[in-house]
Design a protein around this motif. Structure first.
Motif, mmCIF file in Angstrom:
data_model
loop_
_atom_site.group_PDB
_atom_site.id
_atom_site.type_symbol
_atom_site.label_atom_id
_atom_site.label_comp_id
_atom_site.label_asym_id
_atom_site.label_seq_id
_atom_site.Cartn_x
_atom_site.Cartn_y
_atom_site.Cartn_z
ATOM 1 N N THR A 132 0.831 -1.211 0.000
ATOM 2 C CA THR A 132 0.000 0.000 0.000
ATOM 3 C C THR A 132 0.865 1.261 0.000
ATOM 4 O O THR A 132 2.033 1.247 0.410
ATOM 5 C CB THR A 132 -0.913 0.061 1.232
ATOM 6 O OG1 THR A 132 -0.099 0.336 2.374
ATOM 7 C CG2 THR A 132 -1.689 -1.230 1.441
ATOM 8 N N MET A 133 0.235 2.368 -0.417
ATOM 9 C CA MET A 133 0.908 3.683 -0.443
ATOM 10 C C MET A 133 0.546 4.492 0.809
ATOM 11 O O MET A 133 0.945 5.641 0.932
ATOM 12 C CB MET A 133 0.478 4.489 -1.685
ATOM 13 C CG MET A 133 0.709 3.797 -2.987
ATOM 14 S SD MET A 133 2.442 3.393 -3.238
ATOM 15 C CE MET A 133 2.294 1.713 -3.848
ATOM 16 N N ASP A 134 -0.229 3.885 1.728
ATOM 17 C CA ASP A 134 -0.829 4.652 2.845
ATOM 18 C C ASP A 134 0.179 5.481 3.637
ATOM 19 O O ASP A 134 -0.136 6.558 4.116
ATOM 20 C CB ASP A 134 -1.553 3.713 3.812
ATOM 21 C CG ASP A 134 -2.723 3.021 3.157
ATOM 22 O OD1 ASP A 134 -2.854 3.159 1.923
ATOM 23 O OD2 ASP A 134 -3.495 2.338 3.858
ATOM 24 N N LEU A 184 5.360 -2.581 -14.103
ATOM 25 C CA LEU A 184 6.773 -2.386 -14.460
ATOM 26 C C LEU A 184 7.559 -1.727 -13.331
ATOM 27 O O LEU A 184 8.648 -1.203 -13.567
ATOM 28 C CB LEU A 184 6.885 -1.545 -15.749
ATOM 29 C CG LEU A 184 6.195 -2.110 -17.002
ATOM 30 C CD1 LEU A 184 6.366 -1.164 -18.186
ATOM 31 C CD2 LEU A 184 6.730 -3.504 -17.354
ATOM 32 N N GLY A 185 7.006 -1.705 -12.135
ATOM 33 C CA GLY A 185 7.732 -1.138 -11.006
ATOM 34 C C GLY A 185 6.816 -0.313 -10.116
ATOM 35 O O GLY A 185 5.657 -0.051 -10.469
ATOM 36 N N ILE A 186 7.379 0.104 -8.974
ATOM 37 C CA ILE A 186 6.587 0.845 -7.988
ATOM 38 C C ILE A 186 7.127 2.275 -7.907
ATOM 39 O O ILE A 186 8.318 2.487 -7.631
ATOM 40 C CB ILE A 186 6.657 0.156 -6.613
ATOM 41 C CG1 ILE A 186 6.105 -1.271 -6.740
ATOM 42 C CG2 ILE A 186 5.869 0.954 -5.569
ATOM 43 C CD1 ILE A 186 6.280 -2.120 -5.517
ATOM 44 N N VAL A 187 6.267 3.233 -8.163
ATOM 45 C CA VAL A 187 6.649 4.645 -8.140
ATOM 46 C C VAL A 187 6.632 5.119 -6.687
ATOM 47 O O VAL A 187 5.631 4.951 -5.982
ATOM 48 C CB VAL A 187 5.648 5.471 -8.983
ATOM 49 C CG1 VAL A 187 5.951 6.958 -8.882
ATOM 50 C CG2 VAL A 187 5.668 5.004 -10.433
ATOM 51 N N CYS A 246 -8.839 8.998 -4.775
ATOM 52 C CA CYS A 246 -7.687 8.321 -5.396
ATOM 53 C C CYS A 246 -6.397 9.029 -4.993
ATOM 54 O O CYS A 246 -6.422 10.105 -4.410
ATOM 55 C CB CYS A 246 -7.833 8.285 -6.918
ATOM 56 S SG CYS A 246 -7.860 9.901 -7.697
ATOM 57 N N MET A 247 -5.271 8.382 -5.286
ATOM 58 C CA MET A 247 -3.963 8.925 -4.902
ATOM 59 C C MET A 247 -3.126 9.140 -6.170
ATOM 60 O O MET A 247 -3.322 8.460 -7.176
ATOM 61 C CB MET A 247 -3.236 7.959 -3.975
ATOM 62 C CG MET A 247 -3.933 7.749 -2.649
ATOM 63 S SD MET A 247 -3.116 6.417 -1.728
ATOM 64 C CE MET A 247 -4.130 6.374 -0.246
ATOM 65 N N ILE A 248 -2.148 10.007 -6.053
ATOM 66 C CA ILE A 248 -1.355 10.353 -7.232
ATOM 67 C C ILE A 248 -0.589 9.131 -7.773
ATOM 68 O O ILE A 248 -0.436 8.983 -8.989
ATOM 69 C CB ILE A 248 -0.433 11.574 -6.952
ATOM 70 C CG1 ILE A 248 0.275 12.029 -8.234
ATOM 71 C CG2 ILE A 248 0.557 11.318 -5.844
ATOM 72 C CD1 ILE A 248 -0.639 12.554 -9.307
HETATM 73 C C1 LIG Z 1 -16.231 7.687 -8.638
HETATM 74 C C2 LIG Z 1 -15.069 7.418 -9.532
HETATM 75 C C3 LIG Z 1 -14.731 8.356 -10.477
HETATM 76 C C4 LIG Z 1 -13.627 8.134 -11.310
HETATM 77 N N1 LIG Z 1 -13.306 9.073 -12.213
HETATM 78 C C5 LIG Z 1 -12.221 8.904 -12.999
HETATM 79 C C6 LIG Z 1 -11.860 9.891 -13.944
HETATM 80 O O1 LIG Z 1 -12.500 10.934 -14.084
HETATM 81 N N2 LIG Z 1 -10.767 9.663 -14.708
HETATM 82 C C7 LIG Z 1 -10.014 8.527 -14.570
HETATM 83 O O2 LIG Z 1 -9.015 8.373 -15.270
HETATM 84 N N3 LIG Z 1 -10.339 7.575 -13.675
HETATM 85 C C8 LIG Z 1 -11.421 7.729 -12.894
HETATM 86 N N4 LIG Z 1 -11.754 6.766 -11.993
HETATM 87 C C9 LIG Z 1 -10.915 5.555 -11.857
HETATM 88 C C10 LIG Z 1 -9.807 5.692 -10.781
HETATM 89 O O3 LIG Z 1 -10.134 6.672 -9.838
HETATM 90 C C11 LIG Z 1 -8.461 5.997 -11.430
HETATM 91 O O4 LIG Z 1 -8.057 4.894 -12.211
HETATM 92 C C12 LIG Z 1 -7.356 6.326 -10.431
HETATM 93 O O5 LIG Z 1 -6.239 6.827 -11.126
HETATM 94 C C13 LIG Z 1 -6.920 5.155 -9.552
HETATM 95 O O6 LIG Z 1 -6.100 5.670 -8.531
HETATM 96 P P1 LIG Z 1 -6.012 4.941 -7.121
HETATM 97 O O7 LIG Z 1 -5.178 5.775 -6.228
HETATM 98 O O8 LIG Z 1 -7.357 4.639 -6.603
HETATM 99 O O9 LIG Z 1 -5.219 3.638 -7.524
HETATM 100 P P2 LIG Z 1 -5.523 2.104 -7.244
HETATM 101 O O10 LIG Z 1 -6.914 1.792 -7.662
HETATM 102 O O11 LIG Z 1 -5.139 1.751 -5.877
HETATM 103 O O12 LIG Z 1 -4.498 1.415 -8.235
HETATM 104 C C14 LIG Z 1 -4.589 1.601 -9.619
HETATM 105 C C15 LIG Z 1 -3.365 0.961 -10.283
HETATM 106 O O13 LIG Z 1 -2.217 1.677 -9.894
HETATM 107 C C16 LIG Z 1 -1.212 0.795 -9.390
HETATM 108 N N5 LIG Z 1 -0.438 1.581 -8.435
HETATM 109 C C17 LIG Z 1 -0.901 2.254 -7.359
HETATM 110 N N6 LIG Z 1 0.100 2.921 -6.767
HETATM 111 C C18 LIG Z 1 1.215 2.667 -7.484
HETATM 112 C C19 LIG Z 1 2.580 3.070 -7.372
HETATM 113 N N7 LIG Z 1 2.972 3.882 -6.419
HETATM 114 N N8 LIG Z 1 3.452 2.600 -8.279
HETATM 115 C C20 LIG Z 1 3.073 1.783 -9.267
HETATM 116 N N9 LIG Z 1 1.796 1.368 -9.418
HETATM 117 C C21 LIG Z 1 0.886 1.816 -8.537
HETATM 118 C C22 LIG Z 1 -1.993 -0.358 -8.827
HETATM 119 O O14 LIG Z 1 -1.235 -1.535 -8.772
HETATM 120 C C23 LIG Z 1 -3.091 -0.474 -9.856
HETATM 121 O O15 LIG Z 1 -2.604 -1.175 -10.976
HETATM 122 C C24 LIG Z 1 -12.869 6.939 -11.170
HETATM 123 C C25 LIG Z 1 -13.217 5.995 -10.209
HETATM 124 C C26 LIG Z 1 -14.297 6.222 -9.404
HETATM 125 C C27 LIG Z 1 -14.641 5.198 -8.384
#
Ligand SMILES: Cc1cc2nc3c(=O)[nH]c(=O)nc-3n(C[C@H](O)[C@H](O)[C@H](O)COP(=O)(O)OP(=O)(O)OC[C@H]3O[C@@H](n4cnc5c(N)ncnc54)[C@H](O)[C@@H]3O)c2cc1C
Length: 470
Positions: free
Chosen positions: A97-99, A210-213, A146-148
């Motif tokens: 997790t990134m928490d 392809l890796g963890i940012v 969501c997180m960056i």
């Molecule tokens: C209500 C709602 C609205 C949304 N609107 C949009 C929108 O407008 N546009 C859009 O593009 N998406 C949207 N989404 C989809 C989602 O929010 C995006 O895909 C978002 O970028 C996911 O980010 P997360 O932090 O939740 O990542 P997660 O769901 O936790 O992970 C997503 C992916 O990132 C990988 N990952 C996470 N952290 C890292 C890291 N540090 N290094 C490498 N890989 C990593 C994970 O393994 C996974 O493959 C929406 C979803 C919801 C539920």
């Protein structure tokens, strides 16, 4: 059969040495909550064997090296808001997790950039930039949860992508732990660069395969002080869908152009208990936002946009106030309320092909016995057609129905020059469709890159391509 090993007590002991006892959990109840992300259909769920909460890049690198030694898969997880099962640990193993990597490390307002860890919520980055009179232009609708790190990994789009591009356009550089545990910075704070492969852009959108940012340097922009938000209401969808090209050809660069068909307007307005103007007359909406640095320029652009809407036969043009945006923003919640197994499509087509897609929808709906509603970022051709399981099918039946729908839909999207995903990605959920729709030689390239960077296939296996099955 996968080649992975189970997480043994010896492995847990080594992880505890890296992270300390509070840096991981194997508690059965806690593991349960990591078996899914935004996905609601239990047929996709998989439980991890351990969840880890690293704080530093070095800890992440140690965990990755350990996972290579023991052949244990790692699934990175940020806000878990993705909609294609990207953060589900398909082969068990470790969820990382990134928490605890949740700090903004630097904001440089003069040079307009910031440096952040991956576990910062997108909305907090936006707020931090605002405090300095600047804009972080990444703006997925899920920004508050969501997180960056997740945005980078999915190349998230959102409402402002039509003007500012997707997450990949906001990146200067990324610090990465590679799938074999090396620490490397890819990209740099440069305005241009032709120095070898553009690795930061390869990592962006790679869904953690392809890796963890672990650290990100992002571009900031000046914040435009003037803005108008209009909703143009149309009886004819075809007229509404002609808007993006007409607006762009008039020399206007809108920040967003958002379409909602009438079913979408009605579902969402009923959910937020707001009366949708002209909703009961079968109308669809296009929300248009334009931002400028000059008030006169704003007035002029608003006049041009209003004239175009009139020419196309808009029934009404209103200010898109909070009431209208609340209808647009609640879409995912409204769908979840109607059906927790709803499916969000995310295909992208050239702007001029959007009407072709919309005209196919009634036929597809009838043929596959589905209830489909559509919202779309029509300014960039990215369409979200949402399928609701209104007939109460079982999870397995519903999967079958969606499979048949996808087999029918995606070849048509590719024939129009489109692709499966404009912003959500492929994940676990659409990997078969990705394989079916991708040219064999291109698919081989994708597999070759994955194999070269991750020879043990430990980094988020089963997403985009599945080397366990190839
Ligand atoms: C209500 C709602 C609205 C949304 N609107 C949009 C929108 O407008 N546009 C859009 O593009 N998406 C949207 N989404 C989809 C989602 O929010 C995006 O895909 C978002 O970028 C996911 O980010 P997360 O932090 O939740 O990542 P997660 O769901 O936790 O992970 C997503 C992916 O990132 C990988 N990952 C996470 N952290 C890292 C890291 N540090 N290094 C490498 N890989 C990593 C994970 O393994 C996974 O493959 C929406 C979803 C919801 C539920």
């Amino acid at each position: 059969m996968s080649h992975f090993n189970p997480v043994t007590p010896e492995c847990i002991e080594k992880l505890t040495q890296i992270l300390g006892p509070k840096g991981l959990t194997t508690d059965a109840e806690k593991l349960e909550s990591y078996q899914t992300d935004e996905e609601g259909n239990p047929v996709w769920f998989h439980k991890p064997e351990v969840v880890v909460f690293p704080e530093t890049t070095e800890q992440v690198a140690e965990i990755v090296k350990l996972a290579n030694t023991y052949l244990i898969p790692i699934t990175p997880r940020a806000g878990a808001t993705n909609v294609c099962c990207q953060a589900i640990p398909v082969y068990g193993g470790i969820v990382l997790t990134m928490d605890r990597m949740n700090k903004i490390l630097k904001i440089d307002p003069d040079n307009m950039y910031l440096v952040t860890q991956p576990g910062v919520r997108t909305i907090d980055l936006q707020k931090a930039a605002h405090e300095h009179g600047l804009l972080y232009a990444g703006d997925p609708c899920s920004a508050d949860s969501c997180m960056i790190g997740g945005n980078i990994a999915t190349n998230a789009g959102g409402n402002k992508a039509v003007k500012y591009g997707t997450t990949r356009h906001q990146i200067y550089s990324l610090k990465l732990v590679t799938p074999t545990g090396a620490i490397v910075t890819v990209g740099a704070r440069l305005q241009k660069c032709s120095t070898g492969y553009c690795l930061e852009q390869l990592i962006c959108g790679a869904e953690g395969t392809l890796g963890i940012v672990t650290e990100i340097t992002l571009k900031l922009l000046p914040l435009a002080p003037y803005k108008f938000d209009l909703v143009a209401i149309f009886k004819e969808e075809s007229a509404a869908l002609a808007l993006p090209n007409r607006i762009k050809k008039a020399g206007i660069d809108p920040t967003s152009v958002e379409f909602m068909d009438n079913k979408c307007v009605m579902l969402c307005s009923n959910f937020v208990k707001v009366t949708a103007p002209h909703g009961n007359e079968g109308c669809c909406y296009v929300i248009i936002t334009v931002e400028t640095f000059d008030e006169d320029e704003l007035d002029k652009k608003m006049e041009i946009v209003s004239d175009i809407c009139d020419e196309l036969g808009a029934v009404d043009i209103l200010q898109a106030d909070d009431r209208i945006w609340s209808i647009r923003r609640c879409l995912a919640e409204a769908c979840r309320d109607a059906d927790k197994m709803f499916m969000t499509e995310d295909f992208v087509v050239p702007l001029d092909k959007i009407p072709d897609v919309m005209s196919m929808i009634p036929e597809l709906e009838k043929k596959h016995n589905l209830y489909l509603i559509t919202s779309a970022h029509i300014g960039d051709g990215n369409m979200h057609t949402l399928a609701l399981n209104t007939k109460g099918q079982s999870p397995e039946q519903w999967l079958h129905t969606l499979d048949a729908f996808h087999h029918d839909l995606f070849p048509r999207i590719y024939a129009l020059g489109g692709k499966i995903s404009g912003e959500h990605g492929i994940g676990y959920k659409k990997k078969d469709e990705f394989k079916a729709c991708t040219q064999p030689a291109e698919y081989e390239l994708v597999c070759a890159i994955k194999h070269a960077l991750d020879p043990n296939n430990i980094m988020n296996p089963g997403k985009i391509v599945d080397l366990e099955e190839v």
